[in-house]
Design an enzyme around this catalytic site. Sequence first.
Site, short mmCIF file in Angstrom:
data_model
loop_
_atom_site.label_atom_id
_atom_site.label_comp_id
_atom_site.label_asym_id
_atom_site.label_seq_id
_atom_site.Cartn_x
_atom_site.Cartn_y
_atom_site.Cartn_z
N LYS A 14 18.27 72.98 60.23
CA LYS A 14 17.58 72.31 61.36
C LYS A 14 17.19 73.31 62.45
O LYS A 14 16.05 73.31 62.91
CB LYS A 14 18.49 71.24 62.00
CG LYS A 14 18.87 70.11 61.08
CD LYS A 14 19.61 69.01 61.83
CE LYS A 14 20.92 69.42 62.45
NZ LYS A 14 21.99 69.79 61.48
N ARG A 89 23.64 61.18 66.50
CA ARG A 89 24.56 61.34 65.36
C ARG A 89 25.38 60.09 65.14
O ARG A 89 26.18 60.03 64.20
CB ARG A 89 25.51 62.50 65.62
CG ARG A 89 25.08 63.82 64.95
CD ARG A 89 25.95 64.91 65.53
NE ARG A 89 26.25 65.99 64.68
CZ ARG A 89 25.78 67.24 64.86
NH1 ARG A 89 24.91 67.49 65.80
NH2 ARG A 89 26.17 68.20 64.09
N ARG A 128 27.31 81.97 57.09
CA ARG A 128 26.88 82.05 58.49
C ARG A 128 28.06 82.37 59.40
O ARG A 128 27.93 83.08 60.38
CB ARG A 128 26.24 80.70 58.89
CG ARG A 128 25.68 80.68 60.31
CD ARG A 128 24.86 79.44 60.55
NE ARG A 128 25.68 78.32 61.01
CZ ARG A 128 25.20 77.10 61.28
NH1 ARG A 128 23.90 76.84 61.10
NH2 ARG A 128 25.98 76.13 61.70
N ARG A 134 31.10 81.28 65.22
CA ARG A 134 31.46 79.88 65.48
C ARG A 134 32.74 79.52 64.73
O ARG A 134 32.77 79.58 63.51
CB ARG A 134 30.32 78.96 65.05
CG ARG A 134 29.13 79.01 65.97
CD ARG A 134 28.01 78.10 65.47
NE ARG A 134 28.43 76.74 65.21
CZ ARG A 134 27.60 75.76 64.91
NH1 ARG A 134 26.30 76.01 64.83
NH2 ARG A 134 28.05 74.55 64.68
N ARG A 146 33.32 68.19 59.22
CA ARG A 146 31.99 67.94 59.80
C ARG A 146 31.15 67.09 58.84
O ARG A 146 30.37 66.24 59.27
CB ARG A 146 31.29 69.27 60.13
CG ARG A 146 31.92 69.94 61.36
CD ARG A 146 31.62 71.41 61.43
NE ARG A 146 30.22 71.71 61.76
CZ ARG A 146 29.67 72.91 61.60
NH1 ARG A 146 30.35 73.91 61.10
NH2 ARG A 146 28.41 73.10 61.93
P1 AMP Z 1 25.66 71.49 65.50
O1 AMP Z 1 25.34 72.79 66.14
O2 AMP Z 1 24.54 70.52 65.59
O3 AMP Z 1 26.20 71.64 64.09
O4 AMP Z 1 26.85 70.84 66.36
C1 AMP Z 1 28.10 71.50 66.49
C2 AMP Z 1 29.14 70.53 67.01
O5 AMP Z 1 28.75 70.06 68.31
C3 AMP Z 1 29.36 69.27 66.20
O6 AMP Z 1 30.25 69.49 65.10
C4 AMP Z 1 29.95 68.33 67.25
O7 AMP Z 1 31.30 68.66 67.53
C5 AMP Z 1 29.13 68.70 68.49
N1 AMP Z 1 27.91 67.87 68.58
C6 AMP Z 1 26.61 68.30 68.51
N2 AMP Z 1 25.76 67.26 68.64
C7 AMP Z 1 26.52 66.15 68.78
C8 AMP Z 1 26.24 64.77 68.92
N3 AMP Z 1 24.97 64.30 68.94
N4 AMP Z 1 27.29 63.90 69.05
C9 AMP Z 1 28.56 64.35 69.05
N5 AMP Z 1 28.89 65.63 68.88
C10 AMP Z 1 27.91 66.54 68.75
#
Ligand code: AMP
Length: 190
Positions: A14, A89, A128, A134, A146
């Site tokens: 994404k 989400r 990654r 991370r 996740r």
């Molecule tokens: P991402 O970079 O999109 O993979 O997000 C990393 C982490 O951020 C996720 O595993 C969640 O802990 C948190 N996170 C990101 N977006 C959301 C969302 N819309 N709702 C809840 N947690 C989020």
Amino acid sequence: MINIVLFGKPGAGKGTQAEFLKEKYNLTHLSTGDIFRFNIKNDTDLGKLAKTYMDKGDLVPDEVTIQMLQSEVDKNPQSAGFLFDGFPRTLAQADALDQFLASKGQSITATVALEADDNILVARLLERGKTSGRPDDQDEEKIRNRYDEYNQKTAQLMDYYKAQGKFHAVDGIGTIAEVTERLTAVFDTF
Ligand code: AMP
């Protein structure tokens, strides 16, 4: 004004594709994960709170996430449209987003999902994790958590948008350029 939601499991590409799409279609890219990580880096109260969830691979609570997203949208009043990446989400987030956009006379134009097999994605994320720094990319258990969060809370959103005739799926396996080409073919119809 077009407002697009980009869906996809962690590691589906994404962020990589959003970098290209935001330029081509003149959209403001809002990645909730990136915004949380920015807050963690700057040691804000929001960052401290989010970190306790993110490090485990759990979703950050809806109330906090929705408020943050709304304030980011409000920071960009001149925007020609938004590319939402990693939000919504949960169903509560999707409902809140619809209501929030409606209050501005706007709506979601379409959602596009980048599809890929879990096992390929886990391998991608572990790779990654070697360079991203991370914590949530470095441990297979957290990564699997996740995916569980995605399957339990996010996957149902596909039906939510399908029911509105706003769902599109794109094969996320291939080179970056191949996937970009597939996405562009769909975005060009909006
Ligand atoms: P991402 O970079 O999109 O993979 O997000 C990393 C982490 O951020 C996720 O595993 C969640 O802990 C948190 N996170 C990101 N977006 C959301 C969302 N819309 N709702 C809840 N947690 C989020």
